[in-house]
Design an enzyme around this catalytic site. Structure first.
Site, mmCIF file in Angstrom:
data_model
loop_
_atom_site.group_PDB
_atom_site.id
_atom_site.type_symbol
_atom_site.label_atom_id
_atom_site.label_comp_id
_atom_site.label_asym_id
_atom_site.label_seq_id
_atom_site.Cartn_x
_atom_site.Cartn_y
_atom_site.Cartn_z
ATOM 1 C CB SER A 314 -1.032 -0.049 1.122
ATOM 2 O OG SER A 314 -0.482 0.032 2.391
ATOM 3 C CG ASP A 325 6.385 5.407 -12.296
ATOM 4 O OD1 ASP A 325 6.998 4.359 -12.554
ATOM 5 O OD2 ASP A 325 5.146 5.484 -12.260
ATOM 6 C CE LYS A 339 -5.336 -2.005 0.822
ATOM 7 N NZ LYS A 339 -5.716 -0.605 1.121
#
Length: 399
Positions: A314, A325, A339
């Site tokens: 999460s 990224d 998650k």
């Protein structure tokens, strides 16, 4: 009972068919866990939507709740009808959530939800055990809190927990085991256990315990390791402080292995330690598109590796995805848990709280975390830290 947060990333006790054995902090619940733990703090500022770094777009025309999620009106209606008939509103709500297919949806009574508030502060009352569900419904000790009641009694990882205060725990959901282990500080907890085929009992006294979510250590070669156990309250600023305090020229290793998540606001603050503003993640809540942005002024020059594994969940995945990224870090380890959904709470007529899935998170590049996780740039299971050190050795040295 604490106020309800708009949402928070944290894992549930994967009791509806998840393959992975979920390790939950039994000292009261989740730990230095929730996700959130899963598993979780409860102030208005826990809502990313309330942050200056969050921006919101209006719902798309015709937007509806995501597939595989519970209808909050149906959940509230079932609870209200049950209460009117003198039945358990929580149980009725749980039945609706279970039928909905909402993997992360859950219903908590007031005591359970209040305990999550403690969890996200990094404090809890318990005996200092982490337990997990094994095969056949076995409940086993996964880890022992150093210096806690269980550690002082000689309990250790691998011990099987058979019962708590006369209640058998085999086959119970982890959340139910947690409820048995909780209690007021100073009260006894009689544990029935088994080790190497021999049964034994230990009576422990519950205590107020506290975990340090962020720890720092130095490795040879000028490497500073910042270990984040969970994103409890204050952890993000601790990460920023650790980065600022790292020796000049040090390479950085952000260890997120086994991190089950926590407060998304803390995750954004932690990501800000390595970014100079810019996008951290986007997410939707019932069709309303929102974005999370890093604060300006983070360290963007020191070489950075993020260590991850299947226990990285999460909010920890959100941080990893942003750094990967944005080209800020090389991710080393194994694929993360996956998650990446958003839960929001609804208070029910009997005072219990239903947390229902309302949307999903995406990385800056648009990758969906839910069910997919983060694939590291360099796969490494055993010896992941050594591989990370080798990567850092080839990345050069910051100023």
């Amino acid at each position: 009972m604490p106020g309800l947060p708009a949402h928070c990333l944290r894992p549930r006790d994967l009791r509806r068919g998840a393959v992975l054995t979920w390790v939950f902090l039994v000292a009261v619940g989740a730990a230095a866990s929730t996700g959130c733990w899963d598993r979780a703090g409860v102030a208005a500022t826990d809502s990313a939507a309330a942050l200056p770094s969050a921006r919101t777009s209006p719902p798309a025309p015709g937007a509806s709740r995501p597939a595989g999620t519970a209808d909050r009106e149906a959940v509230a209606r079932a609870a209200a009808e049950a209460v009117a008939e003198g039945k358990s509103g929580k149980k009725a709500a749980q039945e609706v959530v279970s039928r909905s297919g909402d993997r992360w949806g859950a219903v908590y009574d007031q005591g359970e939800y209040a305990a999550f508030a403690e969890d996200l502060d990094g404090r809890w009352t318990g005996v200092g055990l982490w337990v997990g569900r094994g095969r056949g419904g076995r409940v086993e000790v996964e880890r022992v809190q150093p210096g806690g009641p269980a550690a002082r009694a000689g309990l250790r990882a691998g011990d099987r927990l058979l019962g708590v205060d006369g209640h058998a725990v085999t086959g119970l959901a982890v959340a139910d085991v947690v409820a048995l282990l909780r209690g007021a500080a100073g009260t006894p907890a009689a544990l029935s256990l088994s080790r190497d085929g021999a049964d034994f009992t230990e009576t422990l006294r519950r205590e107020q315990l506290r975990a340090e979510p962020v720890t720092v250590r130095e490795l040879p070669g000028g490497i500073t390791v910042i270990k984040v156990a969970s994103f409890t309250r204050g952890s993000g600023e601790r990460v920023r402080a650790a980065v600022r305090a790292a020796p000049a020229g040090a390479r950085l290793m952000l260890d997120l292995r086994g991190n089950p998540g926590g407060l998304v606001t803390e995750a954004v603050t932690a990501a800000s330690a390595f970014l100079d503003g810019g996008l951290v993640a986007t997410y939707d809540v019932r069709g309303s598109q929102r974005a999370l942005y890093a604060a300006r002024g983070g360290d963007t020059t020191r070489p950075l590796v993020a260590l991850v594994d299947g226990g990285t969940m999460s909010a920890a995945e959100l941080v990893t995805g942003a750094l990967q990224d944005r080209g800020r870090a090389v991710a080393v380890g194994t694929r993360t848990f996956g998650k990446g959904s958003v839960q929001m709470p609804t208070r029910l007529p009997d005072g219990s709280v239903a947390e229902l899935t309302v949307g999903t998170y995406r990385t800056p590049a648009g990758r969906v975390l839910e069910g997919a996780g983060i694939t590291p740039d360099l796969a490494a299971d055993e010896g992941a830290e050594e591989r990370a050190r080798a990567v850092l050795g080839g990345l050069g040295v910051g100023p």
